[in-house]
Design a protein around this motif. Structure first.
Motif, PDB file in Angstrom:
ATOM      1  N   PRO A  35       0.813  -1.221   0.000  1.00  0.00           N
ATOM      2  CA  PRO A  35       0.000   0.000   0.000  1.00  0.00           C
ATOM      3  C   PRO A  35       0.844   1.268   0.000  1.00  0.00           C
ATOM      4  N   THR A  36       0.414   2.249  -0.765  1.00  0.00           N
ATOM      5  CA  THR A  36       1.075   3.551  -0.783  1.00  0.00           C
ATOM      6  C   THR A  36       0.578   4.354   0.411  1.00  0.00           C
ATOM      7  N   THR A  37       1.488   4.722   1.294  1.00  0.00           N
ATOM      8  CA  THR A  37       1.110   5.448   2.508  1.00  0.00           C
ATOM      9  C   THR A  37       1.590   6.889   2.516  1.00  0.00           C
ATOM     10  N   THR A  38       2.548   7.202   1.656  1.00  0.00           N
ATOM     11  CA  THR A  38       3.044   8.571   1.552  1.00  0.00           C
ATOM     12  C   THR A  38       3.132   8.963   0.085  1.00  0.00           C
ATOM     13  N   ARG A  39       3.168  10.248  -0.163  1.00  0.00           N
ATOM     14  CA  ARG A  39       3.289  10.735  -1.538  1.00  0.00           C
ATOM     15  C   ARG A  39       4.669  10.389  -2.091  1.00  0.00           C
ATOM     16  N   ARG A  40       4.687   9.855  -3.316  1.00  0.00           N
ATOM     17  CA  ARG A  40       5.949   9.509  -3.968  1.00  0.00           C
ATOM     18  C   ARG A  40       6.114  10.336  -5.232  1.00  0.00           C
ATOM     19  N   LEU A  41       7.324  10.811  -5.453  1.00  0.00           N
ATOM     20  CA  LEU A  41       7.609  11.649  -6.615  1.00  0.00           C
ATOM     21  C   LEU A  41       8.599  10.945  -7.525  1.00  0.00           C
ATOM     22  N   TYR A  42       8.251  10.840  -8.819  1.00  0.00           N
ATOM     23  CA  TYR A  42       9.126  10.250  -9.830  1.00  0.00           C
ATOM     24  C   TYR A  42       9.419  11.322 -10.871  1.00  0.00           C
ATOM     25  N   LEU A  43      10.666  11.347 -11.377  1.00  0.00           N
ATOM     26  CA  LEU A  43      11.091  12.413 -12.290  1.00  0.00           C
ATOM     27  C   LEU A  43      11.682  11.846 -13.580  1.00  0.00           C
ATOM     28  N   PRO A  44      10.875  11.185 -14.399  1.00  0.00           N
ATOM     29  CA  PRO A  44      11.407  10.652 -15.659  1.00  0.00           C
ATOM     30  C   PRO A  44      11.434  11.709 -16.758  1.00  0.00           C
ATOM     31  N   ALA A  45      12.275  11.491 -17.748  1.00  0.00           N
ATOM     32  CA  ALA A  45      12.272  12.293 -18.971  1.00  0.00           C
ATOM     33  C   ALA A  45      11.739  11.396 -20.087  1.00  0.00           C
ATOM     34  N   VAL A  46      10.757  11.880 -20.823  1.00  0.00           N
ATOM     35  CA  VAL A  46      10.112  11.102 -21.875  1.00  0.00           C
ATOM     36  C   VAL A  46      10.434  11.707 -23.234  1.00  0.00           C
ATOM     37  N   VAL A  47      10.853  10.870 -24.173  1.00  0.00           N
ATOM     38  CA  VAL A  47      11.129  11.324 -25.533  1.00  0.00           C
ATOM     39  C   VAL A  47       9.950  10.962 -26.424  1.00  0.00           C
ATOM     40  N   MET A  48       9.352  11.957 -27.040  1.00  0.00           N
ATOM     41  CA  MET A  48       8.198  11.740 -27.908  1.00  0.00           C
ATOM     42  C   MET A  48       8.389  12.510 -29.200  1.00  0.00           C
ATOM     43  N   ASN A  49       8.474  11.777 -30.313  1.00  0.00           N
ATOM     44  CA  ASN A  49       8.639  12.405 -31.618  1.00  0.00           C
ATOM     45  C   ASN A  49       9.859  13.326 -31.664  1.00  0.00           C
ATOM     46  N   GLY A  50      10.936  12.894 -31.011  1.00  0.00           N
ATOM     47  CA  GLY A  50      12.163  13.671 -31.042  1.00  0.00           C
ATOM     48  C   GLY A  50      12.227  14.807 -30.042  1.00  0.00           C
ATOM     49  N   HIS A  51      11.176  14.987 -29.241  1.00  0.00           N
ATOM     50  CA  HIS A  51      11.152  16.057 -28.258  1.00  0.00           C
ATOM     51  C   HIS A  51      11.179  15.466 -26.845  1.00  0.00           C
ATOM     52  N   VAL A  52      11.902  16.134 -25.963  1.00  0.00           N
ATOM     53  CA  VAL A  52      12.026  15.662 -24.586  1.00  0.00           C
ATOM     54  C   VAL A  52      11.020  16.384 -23.694  1.00  0.00           C
ATOM     55  N   HIS A  53      10.318  15.601 -22.874  1.00  0.00           N
ATOM     56  CA  HIS A  53       9.376  16.154 -21.907  1.00  0.00           C
ATOM     57  C   HIS A  53       9.753  15.640 -20.529  1.00  0.00           C
ATOM     58  N   ASP A  54       9.932  16.537 -19.585  1.00  0.00           N
ATOM     59  CA  ASP A  54      10.175  16.137 -18.203  1.00  0.00           C
ATOM     60  C   ASP A  54       8.842  15.933 -17.508  1.00  0.00           C
ATOM     61  N   LEU A  55       8.670  14.767 -16.908  1.00  0.00           N
ATOM     62  CA  LEU A  55       7.464  14.488 -16.142  1.00  0.00           C
ATOM     63  C   LEU A  55       7.780  14.488 -14.652  1.00  0.00           C
ATOM     64  N   GLN A  56       6.882  15.041 -13.884  1.00  0.00           N
ATOM     65  CA  GLN A  56       6.922  14.930 -12.434  1.00  0.00           C
ATOM     66  C   GLN A  56       5.675  14.140 -12.042  1.00  0.00           C
ATOM     67  N   ILE A  57       5.849  12.849 -11.841  1.00  0.00           N
ATOM     68  CA  ILE A  57       4.717  11.975 -11.535  1.00  0.00           C
ATOM     69  C   ILE A  57       4.566  11.869 -10.027  1.00  0.00           C
ATOM     70  N   LEU A  58       3.432  12.328  -9.522  1.00  0.00           N
ATOM     71  CA  LEU A  58       3.134  12.289  -8.095  1.00  0.00           C
ATOM     72  C   LEU A  58       2.164  11.146  -7.829  1.00  0.00           C
ATOM     73  N   ASP A  59       2.636  10.126  -7.144  1.00  0.00           N
ATOM     74  CA  ASP A  59       1.819   8.960  -6.797  1.00  0.00           C
ATOM     75  C   ASP A  59       1.291   9.171  -5.383  1.00  0.00           C
TER      76      ASP A  59
END
Length: 203
Positions: A35-59
C-alpha cells in the motif's frame, strides 16, 4: 526547449496506481501489493517524436477528499502539490465497483475545487487489471461512454501486470496536456499526429 508537466495519480487502495507507474518507468511488476502510505515523486524524462518532456509523476496514497483550498492542501503532507498539477490520472480496478465510485467522487471534487481558471486541466480515467476481464463489474462500453461523452475525459484500460496499454496511457496523457495548453489549432494537430506516429521512450 524541454517541457515539464506535473501529473497526479489517484485512486482507491489496491487498484494498482503504483504498479502502473513502476511498469512505465522500470518495466517491472510485483505480485506483492504494498500500500502507498506517503506521496511519492518520480522524475522521468520522456522522448516523444524527437522532443524531450520532463514528467513529475506524483503517486498519492488514497485520499478521503480532494483539498478545497491551498491551506488544506499544504496542511496534509499527503496532498501537497495536488491542486497545482497539469493533469490527473484517476485509476480504478475494473473488478471493483467501489473503486470506480471513488474515482467518480474524486473527479467531481476536482472539478468543484480546482483553482479558478484551470477548469481545462485534463483528467484521464484508467481501468486497470484488464487481465482479469472475466471479473469485470461494469461493461466496458458503459464506462467508456460515460467517461468520454458525459465526463469529457480520456479513458484507457490497461494491465500493469502484463504491461498492456501502459505506454498508450502516458501517450494519451501527453497528448491531453499538450492540447489543453496549446493556443493554436495547427500546433495542436501536429502534436496529436506526432503522438499517433511514435511511441515514447524513457531516459
Amino acid at each position: 526547449m524541454v517541457s515539464t508537466y506535473r501529473v497526479a495519480v489517484l485512486g482507491a487502495r489496491g487498484v494498482g496506481k503504483s504498479a502502473i507507474v513502476r511498469q512505465f518507468l522500470y518495466n517491472e511488476f510485483s505480485e506483492v501489493c504494498v500500500p502507498t502510505t506517503t506521496r511519492r515523486l518520480y522524475l522521468p524524462a520522456v522522448v516523444m517524436n524527437g522532443h524531450v518532456h520532463d514528467l513529475q509523476i506524483l503517486d498519492f496514497p488514497p485520499i478521503s477528499t480532494f483539498p478545497v483550498n491551498t491551506l488544506q492542501e499544504w496542511a496534509d503532507a499527503c496532498c501537497r502539490g495536488l491542486r497545482s498539477v497539469h493533469a490527473y490520472i484517476l485509476v480504478y480496478d475494473i473488478c471493483c465497483f467501489d473503486s470506480f465510485e471513488y474515482v467518480k467522487t474524486i473527479r467531481q471534487q476536482i472539478l468543484e475545487t480546482r483553482v479558478i481558471g484551470t477548469s481545462e486541466t485534463p483528467i484521464i480515467i484508467v481501468g486497470n487489471k484488464r487481465d482479469l476481464q472475466r471479473g469485470r463489474v461494469i461493461p466496458r462500453w458503459n464506462v467508456s461512454h460515460l467517461v468520454r461523452k458525459t465526463w469529457k475525459c480520456g479513458y484507457v484500460e490497461c494491465s500493469a501486470k502484463y504491461n498492456w496499454h501502459i505506454l498508450l496511457l502516458f501517450s494519451e496523457l501527453l497528448k491531453s496536456v499538450g492540447c489543453a495548453r496549446c493556443k493554436h489549432v495547427h500546433a495542436a494537430l501536429r502534436f496529436q499526429g506526432a503522438l499517433r506516429r511514435n511511441r515514447c521512450a524513457i531516459m
